[in-house]
Design a protein around this motif. Structure first.
Motif, PDB file in Angstrom:
ATOM      1  N   ALA A  47       0.810  -1.220   0.000  1.00 28.85           N
ATOM      2  CA  ALA A  47       0.000   0.000   0.000  1.00 28.85           C
ATOM      3  C   ALA A  47       0.846   1.274   0.000  1.00 28.85           C
ATOM      4  CB  ALA A  47      -0.924   0.007   1.209  1.00 28.85           C
ATOM      5  N   LYS A  50       4.304   4.159  -4.559  1.00 31.18           N
ATOM      6  CA  LYS A  50       3.872   5.348  -5.314  1.00 31.18           C
ATOM      7  C   LYS A  50       4.427   5.265  -6.725  1.00 31.18           C
ATOM      8  CE  LYS A  50       2.028   7.518  -1.779  1.00 31.18           C
ATOM      9  NZ  LYS A  50       0.611   7.730  -1.682  1.00 31.18           N
ATOM     10  N   GLN A  56      -0.922   6.462  -5.718  1.00 31.99           N
ATOM     11  CA  GLN A  56      -0.918   5.045  -5.319  1.00 31.99           C
ATOM     12  C   GLN A  56      -0.610   4.188  -6.534  1.00 31.99           C
ATOM     13  OE1 GLN A  56      -1.761   3.967  -2.081  1.00 31.99           O
ATOM     14  NE2 GLN A  56      -1.152   1.929  -2.696  1.00 31.99           N
TER      15      GLN A  56
END
Length: 69
Positions: A47, A50, A56
């Protein structure tokens, strides 16, 4: 971290130039290293990735929950 870096590279070099999103299928887990045989997926690490646009890197997670049915 290597899997996360691989996904970031896929997003940057394939998805973004083609205008596509990145969907990742992951094993369902009920906690850190649980079940232990799927510990290769660390949701927190994945998570944090980048892409080159500082967005994300993974657009959609799809959990494979068939082991829990």
């Amino acid at each position: 971290e290597k899997f996360r870096d691989f996904l970031i590279r896929c997003k940057n070099e394939i998805c973004i130039p083609l205008g596509l999103g990145l969907r990742v299928n992951l094993f369902a887990m009920t906690g850190d290293n649980n079940p232990q045989y799927y510990r290769v997926h660390d949701y927190r690490t994945l998570a944090l990735g980048k892409d080159i646009n500082n967005q994300q890197d993974i657009d959609e997670f799809q959990l494979m929950t068939y082991d829990f049915s």
